[in-house]
Design a protein around this motif. Structure first.
Motif, PDB file in Angstrom:
ATOM      1  N   TRP A  32       0.814  -1.202   0.000  1.00 22.23           N
ATOM      2  CA  TRP A  32       0.000   0.000   0.000  1.00 22.23           C
ATOM      3  C   TRP A  32       0.858   1.267   0.000  1.00 22.23           C
ATOM      4  CZ3 TRP A  32      -4.399   2.167  -1.085  1.00 22.23           C
ATOM      5  CH2 TRP A  32      -5.491   1.335  -1.339  1.00 22.23           C
ATOM      6  N   ARG A  33       1.990   1.220   0.644  1.00 23.93           N
ATOM      7  CA  ARG A  33       2.879   2.381   0.619  1.00 23.93           C
ATOM      8  C   ARG A  33       3.429   2.626  -0.785  1.00 23.93           C
ATOM      9  NH1 ARG A  33       5.446   0.585   6.418  1.00 23.93           N
ATOM     10  NH2 ARG A  33       3.805   1.541   7.696  1.00 23.93           N
ATOM     11  N   ALA A  34       3.579   1.547  -1.542  1.00 27.45           N
ATOM     12  CA  ALA A  34       4.026   1.688  -2.928  1.00 27.45           C
ATOM     13  C   ALA A  34       2.873   2.077  -3.860  1.00 27.45           C
ATOM     14  CB  ALA A  34       4.657   0.386  -3.408  1.00 27.45           C
ATOM     15  N   MET A  35       1.649   1.636  -3.531  1.00 30.91           N
ATOM     16  CA  MET A  35       0.493   1.860  -4.391  1.00 30.91           C
ATOM     17  C   MET A  35      -0.121   3.243  -4.233  1.00 30.91           C
ATOM     18  SD  MET A  35      -1.274  -1.895  -3.799  1.00 30.91           S
ATOM     19  CE  MET A  35      -2.918  -1.187  -3.777  1.00 30.91           C
ATOM     20  N   ARG A  36      -0.048   3.811  -3.036  1.00 30.68           N
ATOM     21  CA  ARG A  36      -0.780   5.054  -2.766  1.00 30.68           C
ATOM     22  C   ARG A  36      -0.346   6.168  -3.716  1.00 30.68           C
ATOM     23  NH1 ARG A  36       1.795   6.180   3.214  1.00 30.68           N
ATOM     24  NH2 ARG A  36       3.994   6.226   2.582  1.00 30.68           N
ATOM     25  N   SER A  40     -11.391 -15.036 -21.856  1.00 29.45           N
ATOM     26  CA  SER A  40     -10.872 -13.718 -22.177  1.00 29.45           C
ATOM     27  C   SER A  40     -10.544 -13.005 -20.868  1.00 29.45           C
ATOM     28  CB  SER A  40     -11.896 -12.910 -22.990  1.00 29.45           C
ATOM     29  OG  SER A  40     -11.323 -11.717 -23.477  1.00 29.45           O
ATOM     30  N   THR A  41      -9.838 -11.884 -20.979  1.00 24.78           N
ATOM     31  CA  THR A  41      -9.405 -11.136 -19.803  1.00 24.78           C
ATOM     32  C   THR A  41     -10.005  -9.737 -19.789  1.00 24.78           C
ATOM     33  OG1 THR A  41      -7.303 -12.330 -19.656  1.00 24.78           O
ATOM     34  CG2 THR A  41      -7.389 -10.171 -18.604  1.00 24.78           C
ATOM     35  N   SER A  42     -10.484  -9.336 -18.626  1.00 25.10           N
ATOM     36  CA  SER A  42     -10.948  -7.972 -18.376  1.00 25.10           C
ATOM     37  C   SER A  42      -9.822  -7.201 -17.680  1.00 25.10           C
ATOM     38  CB  SER A  42     -12.189  -8.001 -17.474  1.00 25.10           C
ATOM     39  OG  SER A  42     -12.464  -6.722 -16.936  1.00 25.10           O
ATOM     40  N   SER A  43      -9.493  -6.008 -18.174  1.00 25.34           N
ATOM     41  CA  SER A  43      -8.425  -5.192 -17.585  1.00 25.34           C
ATOM     42  C   SER A  43      -8.954  -3.790 -17.286  1.00 25.34           C
ATOM     43  CB  SER A  43      -7.221  -5.103 -18.532  1.00 25.34           C
ATOM     44  OG  SER A  43      -6.664  -6.379 -18.770  1.00 25.34           O
ATOM     45  N   THR A  44      -8.841  -3.382 -16.039  1.00 23.45           N
ATOM     46  CA  THR A  44      -9.378  -2.101 -15.589  1.00 23.45           C
ATOM     47  C   THR A  44      -8.297  -1.308 -14.869  1.00 23.45           C
ATOM     48  OG1 THR A  44     -11.593  -3.051 -15.324  1.00 23.45           O
ATOM     49  CG2 THR A  44     -11.147  -0.993 -14.156  1.00 23.45           C
ATOM     50  N   THR A  45      -8.136  -0.046 -15.240  1.00 24.62           N
ATOM     51  CA  THR A  45      -7.160   0.817 -14.584  1.00 24.62           C
ATOM     52  C   THR A  45      -7.756   1.380 -13.302  1.00 24.62           C
ATOM     53  OG1 THR A  45      -6.211   1.416 -16.728  1.00 24.62           O
ATOM     54  CG2 THR A  45      -5.662   2.831 -14.863  1.00 24.62           C
ATOM     55  N   VAL A  46      -6.969   1.316 -12.229  1.00 20.67           N
ATOM     56  CA  VAL A  46      -7.425   1.737 -10.899  1.00 20.67           C
ATOM     57  C   VAL A  46      -6.473   2.804 -10.366  1.00 20.67           C
ATOM     58  CG1 VAL A  46      -7.958   0.975  -8.551  1.00 20.67           C
ATOM     59  CG2 VAL A  46      -8.292  -0.599 -10.484  1.00 20.67           C
ATOM     60  N   TRP A  47      -7.029   3.947  -9.935  1.00 20.77           N
ATOM     61  CA  TRP A  47      -6.237   5.001  -9.310  1.00 20.77           C
ATOM     62  C   TRP A  47      -6.440   4.939  -7.796  1.00 20.77           C
ATOM     63  CZ3 TRP A  47      -7.974   5.528 -14.213  1.00 20.77           C
ATOM     64  CH2 TRP A  47      -7.118   6.114 -15.155  1.00 20.77           C
ATOM     65  N   PHE A  48      -5.342   4.883  -7.042  1.00 22.95           N
ATOM     66  CA  PHE A  48      -5.404   4.757  -5.593  1.00 22.95           C
ATOM     67  C   PHE A  48      -5.206   6.110  -4.910  1.00 22.95           C
ATOM     68  CE2 PHE A  48      -3.852   0.659  -7.202  1.00 22.95           C
ATOM     69  CZ  PHE A  48      -4.821  -0.183  -6.686  1.00 22.95           C
ATOM     70  N   ALA A  49      -5.908   6.304  -3.805  1.00 20.66           N
ATOM     71  CA  ALA A  49      -5.780   7.539  -3.024  1.00 20.66           C
ATOM     72  C   ALA A  49      -4.394   7.613  -2.377  1.00 20.66           C
ATOM     73  CB  ALA A  49      -6.860   7.597  -1.951  1.00 20.66           C
ATOM     74  N   ILE A  61      -3.013   7.939   0.613  1.00 25.39           N
ATOM     75  CA  ILE A  61      -3.336   7.879   2.036  1.00 25.39           C
ATOM     76  C   ILE A  61      -2.060   7.795   2.866  1.00 25.39           C
ATOM     77  CG2 ILE A  61      -5.606   6.874   1.627  1.00 25.39           C
ATOM     78  CD1 ILE A  61      -4.489   4.125   2.216  1.00 25.39           C
ATOM     79  N   ASP A  62      -2.161   8.230   4.139  1.00 23.81           N
ATOM     80  CA  ASP A  62      -0.970   8.254   4.992  1.00 23.81           C
ATOM     81  C   ASP A  62      -0.751   6.902   5.671  1.00 23.81           C
ATOM     82  OD1 ASP A  62      -2.714   8.132   7.209  1.00 23.81           O
ATOM     83  OD2 ASP A  62      -2.692  10.309   7.492  1.00 23.81           O
ATOM     84  N   ASP A  63       0.362   6.795   6.383  1.00 24.49           N
ATOM     85  CA  ASP A  63       0.732   5.518   7.007  1.00 24.49           C
ATOM     86  C   ASP A  63      -0.299   5.060   8.034  1.00 24.49           C
ATOM     87  OD1 ASP A  63       2.996   5.455   5.474  1.00 24.49           O
ATOM     88  OD2 ASP A  63       4.388   5.948   7.098  1.00 24.49           O
ATOM     89  N   TYR A  77     -10.517   4.053  -0.645  1.00 30.05           N
ATOM     90  CA  TYR A  77      -9.129   4.314  -1.041  1.00 30.05           C
ATOM     91  C   TYR A  77      -8.916   4.149  -2.545  1.00 30.05           C
ATOM     92  CZ  TYR A  77      -8.992   3.415   3.945  1.00 30.05           C
ATOM     93  OH  TYR A  77      -9.266   3.436   5.294  1.00 30.05           O
ATOM     94  N   VAL A  78     -10.001   3.926  -3.267  1.00 33.25           N
ATOM     95  CA  VAL A  78      -9.949   3.873  -4.729  1.00 33.25           C
ATOM     96  C   VAL A  78     -10.595   5.147  -5.253  1.00 33.25           C
ATOM     97  CG1 VAL A  78     -10.705   2.652  -6.802  1.00 33.25           C
ATOM     98  CG2 VAL A  78     -10.031   1.358  -4.770  1.00 33.25           C
ATOM     99  N   GLU A  79      -9.781   6.017  -5.865  1.00 31.90           N
ATOM    100  CA  GLU A  79     -10.299   7.316  -6.290  1.00 31.90           C
ATOM    101  C   GLU A  79     -11.155   7.225  -7.542  1.00 31.90           C
ATOM    102  OE1 GLU A  79      -6.987  10.027  -6.594  1.00 31.90           O
ATOM    103  OE2 GLU A  79      -7.232  10.610  -4.490  1.00 31.90           O
TER     104      GLU A  79
END
Length: 227
Positions: free
Chosen positions: A117-121, A150-159, A161-163, A191-193
């Motif tokens: 999560w620290r890498a994803m935020r 088949s494969t579904s691919s969705t882009t996700v933007w993460f908030a 957030i602090d530690d 936490y998903v913007e």
């Protein structure tokens, strides 16, 4: 009416299908995911994330389909379901999060989830969900013998957030049991913007994609809905 068998133990996938009016039987696959991916890499070379989840979804669906076909008379846990496969369709799924070209699965422990999560935020990733369908129906029920995916691919933007927020979320233990260490339909939702793509694919099973695969097998979606 076709009967859907979900080759997954995911509560989110089951809930998504139920919310769409489809109540599947559940038979959890017994595939060794690491071995499946290693075997596929030996045969085809390094897999990209979209292909990796499809390979796993296929392995899960086909393992459950084979077990059903072999279990009619063995008295095992799926024997009752296996007695009549004339109208059965099996669907398998697998999900992985890709960030910066790296595949991120379920975290092994709380420390790993915090690190992730620290890498994803404040960044974005792509949630890939592979789908595979095996048609076990007989001729009288319109069976095709098809096995497609088949494969579904969705882009996700993460908030960003602090530690403290990360520690509180990890303490719920939810991130330990899901691909990418987050949910969009549970405690991780705040936490998903935003996303670009299919919301259901992030949950774990893309209903529009599943409908398309079933249509290719001459199975209208409406025939799966509960009466």
């Amino acid at each position: 009416m076709p009967r859907l068998v979900l080759a997954s133990q995911s509560p989110a996938r089951l809930a998504t299908l139920r919310s769409a009016g489809v109540t599947p039987d559940v038979v959890v696959s017994g595939v060794d995911e690491d071995k499946v991916l290693a075997d596929a890499a030996d045969r085809f070379g390094e897999l990209d994330p979209a292909d990796a989840v499809l390979v796993l979804a296929q392995a899960k669906a086909e393992e459950v389909a084979s077990r059903l076909e072999e279990s009619r008379d063995d008295g095992g846990p799926v024997a009752a379901l296996a007695q009549d496969l004339s109208d059965v369709i099996v669907v398998g799924c697998d999900s992985m999060l890709e960030i910066g070209g790296t595949i991120v699965g379920k975290p092994a422990d709380a420390a790993t989830a915090r690190e992730r999560w620290r890498a994803m935020r404040g960044t974005k990733g792509v949630l890939h969900t592979g789908h595979w369908v095996v048609d076990l129906r007989d001729d009288a029920s319109g069976g095709t013998g098809g096995t497609i995916g088949s494969t579904s691919s969705t882009t996700v933007w993460f908030a960003d957030i602090d530690d403290d927020e990360i520690d509180a979320y990890v303490a719920t233990e939810e991130p330990l049991y899901v691909a990418g260490a987050f949910t969009i339909d549970g405690l991780g939702g705040p936490y998903v913007e935003r996303i670009e793509g299919d919301h259901h694919g992030v949950v774990g099973i893309s209903l529009p994609l599943l409908r398309e695969l079933l249509t290719d097998l001459n199975i209208p979606w409406r025939t799966l809905r509960d009466a």
